[in-house]
Design an enzyme around this catalytic site. Structure first.
Site, PDB file in Angstrom:
ATOM      1  N   ASP A  17      -2.335 -10.501  -2.564  1.00  0.00           N
ATOM      2  CA  ASP A  17      -2.968 -10.051  -1.318  1.00  0.00           C
ATOM      3  C   ASP A  17      -4.434  -9.717  -1.605  1.00  0.00           C
ATOM      4  OD1 ASP A  17      -2.024  -8.681   1.545  1.00  0.00           O
ATOM      5  OD2 ASP A  17      -3.735  -7.640   0.642  1.00  0.00           O
ATOM      6  N   HIS A  46      -6.081  -7.227  -0.692  1.00  0.00           N
ATOM      7  CA  HIS A  46      -6.257  -5.799  -0.970  1.00  0.00           C
ATOM      8  C   HIS A  46      -5.458  -5.398  -2.214  1.00  0.00           C
ATOM      9  CE1 HIS A  46      -6.808  -6.279   3.449  1.00  0.00           C
ATOM     10  NE2 HIS A  46      -7.868  -5.538   3.196  1.00  0.00           N
ATOM     11  N   HIS A 104       0.816  -1.234   0.000  1.00  0.00           N
ATOM     12  CA  HIS A 104       0.000   0.000   0.000  1.00  0.00           C
ATOM     13  C   HIS A 104       0.843   1.275   0.000  1.00  0.00           C
ATOM     14  CE1 HIS A 104      -3.713  -2.190   0.378  1.00  0.00           C
ATOM     15  NE2 HIS A 104      -3.333  -2.770   1.505  1.00  0.00           N
TER      16      HIS A 104
END
Ligand code: SP5
Ligand code: ZN
Length: 358
Positions: free
Chosen positions: A201, A203, A165
């Site tokens: 992942d 996300h 992220h």
């Protein structure tokens, strides 16, 4: 398989994240990495080593040096300015509209203000040992890469905190430095070839996508919960295919609520096909296990067996593969799920006998 691991991850020990207006127990905790380490150590197919130091340069080739400088001194500056909280959270975010039409942002003179320039969410506190742990995670990733470049067909970096992220000039989502992006950047430089990243992942790896969005030499492929319902909400859509020279080098495969093993593997095959059609001999995998049906913060329905099959299909690409840990929050099964994935990759059998009955 050679595994790189550092005990330094333990110094990043956040207690809370903010959700729905409340402080809740942190999900991204040291026990996650310990669960993985124990499962791999109990399987004779893995050997462990500590990372070597790689310095700041590989980081500043990917991240804004001012963000590195902020992270390096934030805890010291926080304490020396008289703050007493043992976790640093932003309270005010510098959204572009805040200064719309009013000229550039000035860097605040306090950590309390400045953290709102660099951190994009309320789930990623910095604590005293965060910076040391985040730097060690980068060294873990780069050392796993060194071993792969030295001739290992596949290696695993037990990175914690995770990284995908974190964008060029922003951290959040439990991530500080983008371990996978830092490795991919080094791979392009050290091999002179294009590099593919497969992000599994749950996300979307908004940070990795952002870092390479305009580039043709790094392919980013991600399978993730559809941003129409899933964090990080603002990136990960199927029509985001790259910009400028990078047009066509970004593939997002959003997944439906409750996605099954079969549906998942069908999406995976589309991602692997794109990777097979892209140049280069190396692959970076952002390995999140928060796709698991029992994950406490996600909403897919995968089971342990599918991780073995995913590892097998990735191995079939025949590329030198650096696997780096990202998320995964059902801690009782995290280690065995990672072990199962890596055994699929390295040609080992499927063995569910060590999955705790919890
Ligand atoms: C590396 C990684 O997996 N980061 C994930 C960051 C997720 N941040 C929190 C998202 C908030 C989701 N809240 C769902 C509540 C379900 N009860
Ligand atoms: Zn995740």
């Amino acid at each position: 398989m050679r595994v790189v691991h550092s005990p330094r991850h333990r110094s990043h020990d956040p207690k809370h994240e903010l959700a729905d207006g409340e402080a809740i127990d942190a999900y991204e905790v040291p026990e996650r990495a310990e669960s993985i380490r124990r499962s791999l150590a109990a399987d004779g197919a893995f050997t462990f080593e500590e990372p070597t130091e790689h310095g700041a340069e590989p980081i500043t080739l990917v991240h804004d040096p001012a963000m590195l400088a902020f992270l390096e001194t934030a805890w010291h500056d926080w304490v020396s300015s008289g703050e007493t909280a043992d976790e640093i959270f932003p309270d005010t975010f510098v959204l572009p509209a805040l200064r719309e039409g009013m000229g550039p942002v000035r860097a605040p003179g306090t950590v309390r203000g400045a953290v709102g320039m660099w951190c994009f969410d309320t789930a990623t506190p910095m604590v005293e040992g965060t910076y040391a742990a985040a730097r060690a995670a980068v060294d873990v990733a780069l050392t796993a890469m060194d071993l792969a470049l030295g001739g290992e067909p596949s290696t695993y970096g037990l990175c914690r905190p995770p990284g995908h992220h974190a964008a060029r000039a922003m951290f959040g989502g439990y991530c500080f430095f983008n371990n996978a992006a830092i490795v991919a950047e080094q791979l392009t430089r050290q091999t002179g070839e294009p590099v593919a990243i497969l992000d599994v992942d749950y996300h979307h790896g908004n940070g990795t996508q952002q870092i390479f969005y305009g580039r043709a030499d790094v392919l980013y492929v991600s399978l993730h919960g559809d941003p129409d319902r899933a964090y990080p909400y603002f990136a990960g859509f199927a029509d985001e295919t790259g910009a400028d020279a990078g047009e066509g080098a970004n593939l997002n495969l959003p997944l439906p609520l409750g996605c099954s093993n079969e549906e998942y593997l069908a999406h995976l095959d589309r991602g692997l096909e794109a990777i097979a059609g892209f140049g280069g001999s190396t692959l970076v995998v952002s390995l999140g296990i928060d796709t698991y049906g029992r994950d406490p913060i996600c909403d897919l329905a995968l089971t342990t067996e599918v991780y073995h099959e995913v590892g097998r299909r990735v191995a079939a690409l025949g590329r030198t593969t650096v696997v780096l840990q990202e998320g995964g929050y059902f801690v009782p099964h995290l280690g065995e799920n990672v072990r199962t994935w890596l055994r699929g990759l390295d040609g080992g059998g499927l063995d569910l006998s060590a999955l705790p009955d919890v």
